[in-house]
Design an enzyme around this catalytic site. Structure first.
Site, short mmCIF file in Angstrom:
data_model
loop_
_atom_site.label_atom_id
_atom_site.label_comp_id
_atom_site.label_asym_id
_atom_site.label_seq_id
_atom_site.Cartn_x
_atom_site.Cartn_y
_atom_site.Cartn_z
N ARG A 142 -7.48 -3.96 0.26
CA ARG A 142 -6.93 -5.10 1.01
C ARG A 142 -6.81 -4.79 2.50
O ARG A 142 -6.38 -3.71 2.88
CB ARG A 142 -5.51 -5.43 0.51
CG ARG A 142 -5.47 -5.96 -0.87
CD ARG A 142 -4.24 -6.78 -1.13
NE ARG A 142 -2.98 -6.07 -0.98
CZ ARG A 142 -1.86 -6.46 -1.59
NH1 ARG A 142 -1.87 -7.51 -2.39
NH2 ARG A 142 -0.74 -5.79 -1.41
N LYS A 178 -0.99 -12.27 -7.35
CA LYS A 178 0.10 -13.28 -7.34
C LYS A 178 0.13 -14.06 -6.03
O LYS A 178 0.24 -15.27 -6.03
CB LYS A 178 1.48 -12.62 -7.51
CG LYS A 178 1.67 -11.84 -8.79
CD LYS A 178 3.11 -11.35 -8.91
CE LYS A 178 3.55 -10.35 -7.85
NZ LYS A 178 2.82 -9.06 -7.87
N ARG A 197 4.34 2.29 -6.45
CA ARG A 197 4.68 0.87 -6.68
C ARG A 197 4.37 0.48 -8.12
O ARG A 197 5.11 -0.27 -8.74
CB ARG A 197 3.90 -0.02 -5.70
CG ARG A 197 4.44 0.09 -4.28
CD ARG A 197 3.47 -0.49 -3.27
NE ARG A 197 3.30 -1.91 -3.37
CZ ARG A 197 2.23 -2.57 -2.91
NH1 ARG A 197 1.24 -1.91 -2.33
NH2 ARG A 197 2.16 -3.86 -3.04
#
Ligand code: AMP
Length: 235
Positions: free
Chosen positions: A129, A15, A173
């Site tokens: 990441r 996103k 999450r």
């Protein structure tokens, strides 16, 4: 063209990456509640102190807090030409509050783009990441590795992992996403605003699909619960 877009999807689906590209291409602000909260944590503000422990364990910051930040931000002059919301709303209560906010400001949501991807891919994306401590440039160990391990190509800064991108927190999450955020797919589908994008493809392939939606050229991907049984479930 006034762009008023919500990007919906699990953590790691891309996103933020797509939001940045859209914001740049269409000249509208990218509003990321995650970025705003991380900034508050870095600065050590009262909000940051309240949010840090919650974010580190992968849970959601209370609705009233996030709704407050977004409503201040959306009242900004630069939002009059449109905006891209990334990471908000994340609960039905937030979505209701956004609806009320927009009614007051005049102008509703144009589309809700729902990025979909299987869970194994998400974990892989999140755990790889890295970002530069100094200039915040983004890298990925598998998909966009730095030339020199642990060092930023752009400024030579140190590359770090977000605390909440560690594997245990990632699982939490994703579970929070399924319980609290996934119901928004049906919420916006019921309002005729949902557009579905397969986010498993490469960044450069996903972006044009989002542009087609924005420009109203994508009648496909509207998606019904029947076509996409996987998106109707919570748990
Ligand atoms: P993100 O960068 O969007 O993955 O957000 C990082 C973390 O910030 C989340 O795991 C939450 O703890 C918090 N957060 C971001 N946006 C929201 C929101 N809309 N509601 C509640 N918590 C949020």
């Amino acid at each position: 063209m006034a762009i008023r877009l919500i990007l919906l999807g699990p953590p790691g689906v891309g996103k933020g990456t797509q939001a940045k590209k859209i914001a740049e291409a269409y000249g509208v602000p990218h509003i990321s509640t995650g970025d705003m909260l991380r900034e508050a944590v870095r600065k050590g503000t009262p909000l940051g102190r309240e949010a840090k422990a919650i974010m580190d364990r992968g849970d959601l910051v209370p609705d009233r807090v996030v709704i407050g930040i977004v409503s201040d931000r959306m009242a900004g002059e630069d939002c009059r030409r449109g905006w891209i919301l990334d990471g908000f709303p994340r609960t039905v209560e937030q979505a209701d509050a956004l609806g009320a906010m927009l009614t007051n400001l005049g102008g509703g949501v144009q589309y809700v783009v729902s990025f979909q991807m299987e869970e194994a891919g998400l974990v892989r994306r999140l755990s790889g990441r890295r970002s530069c401590e100094s200039c915040r440039a983004a890298f990925h160990l598998f998909f966009n590795p730095p030339k020199q391990e642990g060092i930023c190509d752009a400024c030579g800064g140190r590359l770090v992992q977000r605390d909440d991108d560690r594997e245990e927190t990632v699982r939490e999450r994703l579970s929070v996403y399924r319980r609290k955020t996934e119901p928004l797919i049906a919420y916006y589908q019921g309002r005729g605003l949902l557009r579905i994008v397969d986010a498993g493809a490469r960044i450069e392939e996903v972006f044009p699909k989002v542009c087609e939606i924005i420009e109203g050229q994508s009648p496909g991907g509207v998606g019904t619960a029947h076509d996409h049984p996987e998106i109707t479930g919570g748990d």
